[in-house]
Design a protein around this motif. Structure first.
Motif, PDB file in Angstrom:
ATOM      1  N   MET A 227       0.926  -0.900   0.025  1.00  0.00           N
ATOM      2  CA  MET A 227      -0.080   0.203   0.420  1.00  0.00           C
ATOM      3  C   MET A 227       0.384   1.626   0.108  1.00  0.00           C
ATOM      4  N   PHE A 228       2.143   1.298   1.253  1.00  0.00           N
ATOM      5  CA  PHE A 228       2.617   2.699   1.215  1.00  0.00           C
ATOM      6  C   PHE A 228       3.626   2.688  -0.503  1.00  0.00           C
ATOM      7  N   ALA A 229       3.305   1.696  -0.976  1.00  0.00           N
ATOM      8  CA  ALA A 229       4.643   1.593  -2.017  1.00  0.00           C
ATOM      9  C   ALA A 229       4.234   2.248  -3.222  1.00  0.00           C
ATOM     10  N   GLY A 230       2.809   1.246  -3.210  1.00  0.00           N
ATOM     11  CA  GLY A 230       1.452   2.471  -3.996  1.00  0.00           C
ATOM     12  C   GLY A 230       1.311   3.534  -3.832  1.00  0.00           C
ATOM     13  N   PHE A 231       0.945   4.366  -3.131  1.00  0.00           N
ATOM     14  CA  PHE A 231       0.938   5.216  -2.667  1.00  0.00           C
ATOM     15  C   PHE A 231       1.878   6.385  -3.130  1.00  0.00           C
ATOM     16  N   TYR A 232       2.676   5.600  -2.945  1.00  0.00           N
ATOM     17  CA  TYR A 232       4.366   6.244  -3.127  1.00  0.00           C
ATOM     18  C   TYR A 232       4.541   6.872  -5.045  1.00  0.00           C
ATOM     19  N   PHE A 233       4.252   5.828  -5.564  1.00  0.00           N
ATOM     20  CA  PHE A 233       4.522   5.878  -6.955  1.00  0.00           C
ATOM     21  C   PHE A 233       2.817   6.477  -7.578  1.00  0.00           C
ATOM     22  N   LEU A 234       1.960   6.274  -6.921  1.00  0.00           N
ATOM     23  CA  LEU A 234       0.835   6.768  -7.843  1.00  0.00           C
ATOM     24  C   LEU A 234       0.776   8.389  -6.959  1.00  0.00           C
ATOM     25  N   MET A 235       1.285   8.854  -6.340  1.00  0.00           N
ATOM     26  CA  MET A 235       0.750  10.195  -5.946  1.00  0.00           C
ATOM     27  C   MET A 235       2.390  11.108  -4.906  1.00  0.00           C
ATOM     28  N   VAL A 236       3.204  10.672  -4.342  1.00  0.00           N
ATOM     29  CA  VAL A 236       4.186  11.237  -4.499  1.00  0.00           C
ATOM     30  C   VAL A 236       4.767  11.299  -5.914  1.00  0.00           C
ATOM     31  N   ARG A 237       5.773  10.436  -6.337  1.00  0.00           N
ATOM     32  CA  ARG A 237       6.496  10.945  -6.849  1.00  0.00           C
ATOM     33  C   ARG A 237       5.923  11.536  -8.645  1.00  0.00           C
ATOM     34  N   PRO A 238       4.671  11.597  -8.892  1.00  0.00           N
ATOM     35  CA  PRO A 238       4.633  12.975  -9.994  1.00  0.00           C
ATOM     36  C   PRO A 238       3.674  13.932  -9.556  1.00  0.00           C
ATOM     37  N   GLN A 239       3.944  13.842  -8.064  1.00  0.00           N
ATOM     38  CA  GLN A 239       3.991  15.433  -7.203  1.00  0.00           C
ATOM     39  C   GLN A 239       4.925  16.191  -7.157  1.00  0.00           C
ATOM     40  N   ARG A 240       6.188  15.195  -6.872  1.00  0.00           N
ATOM     41  CA  ARG A 240       7.368  15.287  -6.616  1.00  0.00           C
ATOM     42  C   ARG A 240       8.072  16.409  -8.590  1.00  0.00           C
ATOM     43  N   LYS A 241       7.696  15.131  -9.659  1.00  0.00           N
ATOM     44  CA  LYS A 241       8.723  15.521 -11.100  1.00  0.00           C
ATOM     45  C   LYS A 241       7.226  16.850 -11.495  1.00  0.00           C
ATOM     46  N   ARG A 242       6.064  17.125 -10.774  1.00  0.00           N
ATOM     47  CA  ARG A 242       5.315  18.388 -11.416  1.00  0.00           C
ATOM     48  C   ARG A 242       6.127  19.349 -10.681  1.00  0.00           C
ATOM     49  N   GLN A 243       6.590  19.362  -9.747  1.00  0.00           N
ATOM     50  CA  GLN A 243       6.896  20.595  -9.055  1.00  0.00           C
ATOM     51  C   GLN A 243       8.504  20.514  -9.493  1.00  0.00           C
ATOM     52  N   GLN A 244       9.099  19.803  -9.643  1.00  0.00           N
ATOM     53  CA  GLN A 244      10.864  19.879 -10.235  1.00  0.00           C
ATOM     54  C   GLN A 244      10.396  20.369 -11.746  1.00  0.00           C
ATOM     55  N   ALA A 245       9.224  19.940 -12.205  1.00  0.00           N
ATOM     56  CA  ALA A 245       9.078  21.333 -13.508  1.00  0.00           C
ATOM     57  C   ALA A 245       8.369  23.142 -13.761  1.00  0.00           C
ATOM     58  N   GLN A 246       7.942  22.603 -12.840  1.00  0.00           N
ATOM     59  CA  GLN A 246       7.538  23.898 -12.082  1.00  0.00           C
ATOM     60  C   GLN A 246       8.886  25.428 -12.085  1.00  0.00           C
ATOM     61  N   ALA A 247       9.563  24.100 -11.218  1.00  0.00           N
ATOM     62  CA  ALA A 247      11.232  25.011 -10.757  1.00  0.00           C
ATOM     63  C   ALA A 247      11.725  25.670 -11.748  1.00  0.00           C
ATOM     64  N   GLN A 248      11.703  24.418 -13.037  1.00  0.00           N
ATOM     65  CA  GLN A 248      12.919  24.883 -14.203  1.00  0.00           C
ATOM     66  C   GLN A 248      11.785  25.205 -14.248  1.00  0.00           C
ATOM     67  N   LEU A 249      10.569  26.089 -14.898  1.00  0.00           N
ATOM     68  CA  LEU A 249       9.647  26.657 -16.001  1.00  0.00           C
ATOM     69  C   LEU A 249      10.187  28.155 -15.452  1.00  0.00           C
ATOM     70  N   ALA A 250      10.431  27.937 -13.879  1.00  0.00           N
ATOM     71  CA  ALA A 250      10.153  29.602 -13.122  1.00  0.00           C
ATOM     72  C   ALA A 250      11.738  30.497 -13.592  1.00  0.00           C
ATOM     73  N   SER A 251      12.587  29.578 -13.699  1.00  0.00           N
ATOM     74  CA  SER A 251      13.726  30.080 -13.625  1.00  0.00           C
ATOM     75  C   SER A 251      13.696  30.493 -14.535  1.00  0.00           C
ATOM     76  N   ASN A 252      13.449  29.830 -15.694  1.00  0.00           N
ATOM     77  CA  ASN A 252      14.085  29.401 -17.314  1.00  0.00           C
ATOM     78  C   ASN A 252      13.449  30.540 -17.867  1.00  0.00           C
ATOM     79  N   ILE A 253      11.889  31.526 -17.612  1.00  0.00           N
ATOM     80  CA  ILE A 253      11.627  33.069 -17.770  1.00  0.00           C
ATOM     81  C   ILE A 253      12.609  33.898 -17.804  1.00  0.00           C
TER      82      ILE A 253
END
Length: 92
Positions: free
Chosen positions: A16-42
């Protein structure tokens, strides 16, 4: 018999914890990293869209904020993290 049940429960919780990590936490971190990269490249001259739906062109930038010029000619100071995306030619 109880020993097997305990291991099954522990295995189920681990899955359950592994599923939660791969379905919720990991995609959110990827979105946050992409947003931070976009913001720094403007940079000045980029056309952007903010999270609130404001379209504008960047006319000034520093480390944490951007100054954007909107269609009416007004300028707005915004946090870099308030930028949702760059506006490309096909988004006009």
């Amino acid at each position: 018999m109880e020993d097997n049940t305990t291991w099954i429960m522990i295995g189920f919780l681990v899955l359950m914890f592994a599923g939660f990590y791969f379905l919720m936490v990991r995609p959110q971190r990827k979105r946050q990293q992409a947003q931070a990269q976009l913001a720094s490249n403007i940079k000045v001259g980029d056309r952007i869209i903010t999270w609130s739906g404001i379209y504008g062109e960047v006319v000034g930038a520093d480390e944490d904020t951007l100054v954007i010029k909107v269609e009416s000619g007004a300028t707005l100071r915004m946090a870099r993290m308030a930028i949702a995306q760059k506006q490309f030619e096909d988004n006009k």
